[in-house]
Design a protein around this motif. Structure first.
Motif, PDB file in Angstrom:
ATOM      1  N   ARG A 159     -12.124 -11.191   5.258  1.00  0.00           N
ATOM      2  CA  ARG A 159     -12.699  -9.774   5.615  1.00  0.00           C
ATOM      3  C   ARG A 159     -12.201  -8.794   4.408  1.00  0.00           C
ATOM      4  N   VAL A 160     -11.012  -8.536   4.372  1.00  0.00           N
ATOM      5  CA  VAL A 160     -10.431  -7.944   3.498  1.00  0.00           C
ATOM      6  C   VAL A 160      -9.472  -8.613   2.567  1.00  0.00           C
ATOM      7  N   ALA A 161      -9.628  -9.353   1.583  1.00  0.00           N
ATOM      8  CA  ALA A 161      -9.099 -10.393   0.683  1.00  0.00           C
ATOM      9  C   ALA A 161      -7.542 -10.136   0.690  1.00  0.00           C
ATOM     10  N   TYR A 162      -6.670 -11.229   0.813  1.00  0.00           N
ATOM     11  CA  TYR A 162      -5.261 -11.203   0.643  1.00  0.00           C
ATOM     12  C   TYR A 162      -5.002 -10.579  -0.697  1.00  0.00           C
ATOM     13  N   THR A 163      -5.572 -10.820  -1.870  1.00  0.00           N
ATOM     14  CA  THR A 163      -5.330 -10.068  -3.014  1.00  0.00           C
ATOM     15  C   THR A 163      -5.379  -8.639  -2.942  1.00  0.00           C
ATOM     16  N   GLY A 164      -5.935  -7.890  -1.723  1.00  0.00           N
ATOM     17  CA  GLY A 164      -5.861  -6.481  -1.699  1.00  0.00           C
ATOM     18  C   GLY A 164      -4.659  -6.327  -1.462  1.00  0.00           C
ATOM     19  N   ALA A 165      -3.484  -7.026  -0.796  1.00  0.00           N
ATOM     20  CA  ALA A 165      -2.175  -6.917  -0.505  1.00  0.00           C
ATOM     21  C   ALA A 165      -1.569  -7.145  -1.809  1.00  0.00           C
ATOM     22  N   THR A 166      -1.660  -7.928  -2.643  1.00  0.00           N
ATOM     23  CA  THR A 166      -0.729  -8.351  -3.604  1.00  0.00           C
ATOM     24  C   THR A 166      -1.111  -7.201  -4.835  1.00  0.00           C
ATOM     25  N   ASP A 167      -2.424  -7.110  -4.809  1.00  0.00           N
ATOM     26  CA  ASP A 167      -2.681  -5.759  -5.722  1.00  0.00           C
ATOM     27  C   ASP A 167      -1.987  -4.594  -5.728  1.00  0.00           C
ATOM     28  N   ALA A 168      -2.070  -4.086  -4.201  1.00  0.00           N
ATOM     29  CA  ALA A 168      -1.413  -2.885  -3.887  1.00  0.00           C
ATOM     30  C   ALA A 168       0.326  -2.999  -4.107  1.00  0.00           C
ATOM     31  N   LYS A 169       0.778  -4.281  -3.684  1.00  0.00           N
ATOM     32  CA  LYS A 169       2.353  -4.451  -4.069  1.00  0.00           C
ATOM     33  C   LYS A 169       2.368  -4.087  -5.683  1.00  0.00           C
ATOM     34  N   GLY A 170       1.704  -4.596  -6.463  1.00  0.00           N
ATOM     35  CA  GLY A 170       1.857  -4.329  -7.744  1.00  0.00           C
ATOM     36  C   GLY A 170       1.656  -2.839  -8.340  1.00  0.00           C
ATOM     37  N   VAL A 171       0.782  -2.177  -7.659  1.00  0.00           N
ATOM     38  CA  VAL A 171       0.544  -0.804  -7.767  1.00  0.00           C
ATOM     39  C   VAL A 171       1.722   0.200  -7.293  1.00  0.00           C
ATOM     40  N   LEU A 172       2.171  -0.211  -6.020  1.00  0.00           N
ATOM     41  CA  LEU A 172       3.382   0.446  -5.756  1.00  0.00           C
ATOM     42  C   LEU A 172       4.721   0.024  -6.381  1.00  0.00           C
ATOM     43  N   ASP A 173       4.998  -1.147  -6.737  1.00  0.00           N
ATOM     44  CA  ASP A 173       5.923  -1.381  -7.604  1.00  0.00           C
ATOM     45  C   ASP A 173       5.794  -0.715  -9.023  1.00  0.00           C
ATOM     46  N   ASN A 174       4.913  -0.362  -9.600  1.00  0.00           N
ATOM     47  CA  ASN A 174       4.385   0.379 -10.771  1.00  0.00           C
ATOM     48  C   ASN A 174       5.006   2.147 -10.460  1.00  0.00           C
ATOM     49  N   LEU A 175       4.798   2.352  -9.190  1.00  0.00           N
ATOM     50  CA  LEU A 175       5.213   3.655  -8.926  1.00  0.00           C
ATOM     51  C   LEU A 175       6.676   3.632  -8.297  1.00  0.00           C
ATOM     52  N   ASN A 176       7.265   2.787  -8.546  1.00  0.00           N
ATOM     53  CA  ASN A 176       8.876   2.536  -8.224  1.00  0.00           C
ATOM     54  C   ASN A 176       9.091   2.893  -6.689  1.00  0.00           C
ATOM     55  N   LEU A 177       7.957   2.438  -5.833  1.00  0.00           N
ATOM     56  CA  LEU A 177       8.140   2.596  -4.294  1.00  0.00           C
ATOM     57  C   LEU A 177       8.694   1.387  -3.649  1.00  0.00           C
ATOM     58  N   ALA A 178       8.696   0.067  -4.264  1.00  0.00           N
ATOM     59  CA  ALA A 178       9.217  -1.162  -3.832  1.00  0.00           C
ATOM     60  C   ALA A 178       8.956  -1.406  -2.183  1.00  0.00           C
ATOM     61  N   PRO A 179       7.694  -1.637  -2.124  1.00  0.00           N
ATOM     62  CA  PRO A 179       7.209  -1.929  -0.648  1.00  0.00           C
ATOM     63  C   PRO A 179       7.980  -3.225  -0.091  1.00  0.00           C
ATOM     64  N   GLU A 180       7.827  -3.293   1.153  1.00  0.00           N
ATOM     65  CA  GLU A 180       8.470  -4.530   2.072  1.00  0.00           C
ATOM     66  C   GLU A 180       7.338  -5.269   2.249  1.00  0.00           C
ATOM     67  N   PHE A 181       7.335  -6.520   1.663  1.00  0.00           N
ATOM     68  CA  PHE A 181       6.061  -7.171   1.473  1.00  0.00           C
ATOM     69  C   PHE A 181       5.891  -8.385   2.184  1.00  0.00           C
ATOM     70  N   HIS A 182       4.911  -8.697   3.290  1.00  0.00           N
ATOM     71  CA  HIS A 182       5.090  -9.869   4.219  1.00  0.00           C
ATOM     72  C   HIS A 182       3.630 -10.532   4.084  1.00  0.00           C
ATOM     73  N   ALA A 183       3.630 -11.942   3.638  1.00  0.00           N
ATOM     74  CA  ALA A 183       2.373 -12.693   3.722  1.00  0.00           C
ATOM     75  C   ALA A 183       2.402 -13.500   5.108  1.00  0.00           C
ATOM     76  N   TYR A 184       1.413 -13.686   5.681  1.00  0.00           N
ATOM     77  CA  TYR A 184       1.408 -14.592   6.759  1.00  0.00           C
ATOM     78  C   TYR A 184       0.279 -15.840   6.630  1.00  0.00           C
ATOM     79  N   PRO A 185       0.923 -16.899   6.275  1.00  0.00           N
ATOM     80  CA  PRO A 185       0.089 -18.139   5.969  1.00  0.00           C
ATOM     81  C   PRO A 185      -0.739 -18.461   7.041  1.00  0.00           C
ATOM     82  N   GLY A 186      -2.070 -18.606   6.673  1.00  0.00           N
ATOM     83  CA  GLY A 186      -3.114 -19.126   7.542  1.00  0.00           C
ATOM     84  C   GLY A 186      -3.923 -18.180   8.472  1.00  0.00           C
ATOM     85  N   LEU A 187      -3.268 -16.917   8.458  1.00  0.00           N
ATOM     86  CA  LEU A 187      -3.691 -15.708   9.360  1.00  0.00           C
ATOM     87  C   LEU A 187      -4.897 -15.233   8.634  1.00  0.00           C
TER      88      LEU A 187
END
Length: 246
Positions: A193-221
């Motif tokens: 519905r909302v591709a997993y790449t939405g999360a990885t892209d968001a992490k990249g944006v936040l990393d560039n803003l020096n926000l260092a998000p806590e990131f969790h991927a859930y395999p198969g979910l």
């Protein structure tokens, strides 16, 4: 754990616990649950605000609180726009976009309402901004990014689950003082519905803003929330806001 998961899979089915009455005294309708010892809240009582996804309502995420710290105040907000056939949404989807995007005027209008709601709720429940966290699923996750990255002075943290940063918001972002904003990102790798790449892209944006998000991927979910994600979210909330042992 299963009672909240069942609510996510079938939001309009009967809930395991009777819900409190819908409240309408703030900018958006909502449900509320406050610690018994501090019914009106206090400056030290964390305030968690749930933001549901497309086609759902304020009941959808509310039972998750049963697996989160007992000494917090929890609110669950109803989005302002009706969905044909039932439920509510924060914005209409932009059908001209290749990926999941929102109609900007809807997103901006809902952002303004949600900003007002957070300000009102913080005042009503006596919560300082550094004790406020938004937890959003799907469209609600996207709205949590809208608030956290444009109005970081209102919240301590955001937890977007199965969401993304909308393109219009990306275009507005610039390196700024994000007031020590904390971010938890959770997303299933099998989400269609909302591709997993939405999360990885968001992490990249936040990393560039020096926000260092806590990131969790859930395999198969897929486009959902599971027990592992709730457990990780619970630990992040306690780390971010503090809590009594539960």
């Amino acid at each position: 754990m299963m009672k909240f998961f069942a609510a996510l899979l079938c939001v309009f089915s009967g809930l395991a616990h009777a819900q409190p009455a819908l409240l309408t005294d703030l900018a958006l309708p909502y449900l509320a649950s406050a610690p018994a010892q501090t019914p009106s809240g206090s400056a030290e009582t964390p305030l968690v605000i749930f933001l549901h996804g497309y086609g759902s309502d304020e009941r959808d995420l509310f039972d998750i609180k049963e697996d989160l710290p007992a000494d917090y105040t929890y609110l669950s907000v109803r989005a302002p726009l009706d969905v044909d056939g039932g439920g509510y949404k924060w914005f209409s989807q932009d059908t001209d976009a290749a990926d999941y995007e929102g109609v900007t005027r809807d997103v901006d209008a809902s952002t303004a309402l949600l900003t007002q709601f957070i300000e009102q709720a913080s005042k009503k429940y006596g919560a300082k901004p550094d004790k406020v966290v938004l937890i959003g699923f799907s469209q609600g996750a996207m709205m949590s990014y809208q608030i956290g990255l444009q109005h970081p002075e209102l919240v301590r943290g955001i937890a977007p689950l199965s969401g993304k940063i909308l393109s219009a918001l990306k275009a507005r972002l610039k390196t700024d003082d994000f007031k020590g904003l904390k971010v938890f990102i959770g997303h299933g790798t099998a989400d269609t519905r909302v591709a997993y790449t939405g999360a990885t892209d968001a992490k990249g944006v936040l990393d560039n803003l020096n926000l260092a998000p806590e990131f969790h991927a859930y395999p198969g979910l897929g486009h959902s929330i599971n027990g592992s994600e709730i457990s990780d979210l619970n630990a992040w909330l306690k780390s971010t806001l503090g809590s009594e042992a539960r």
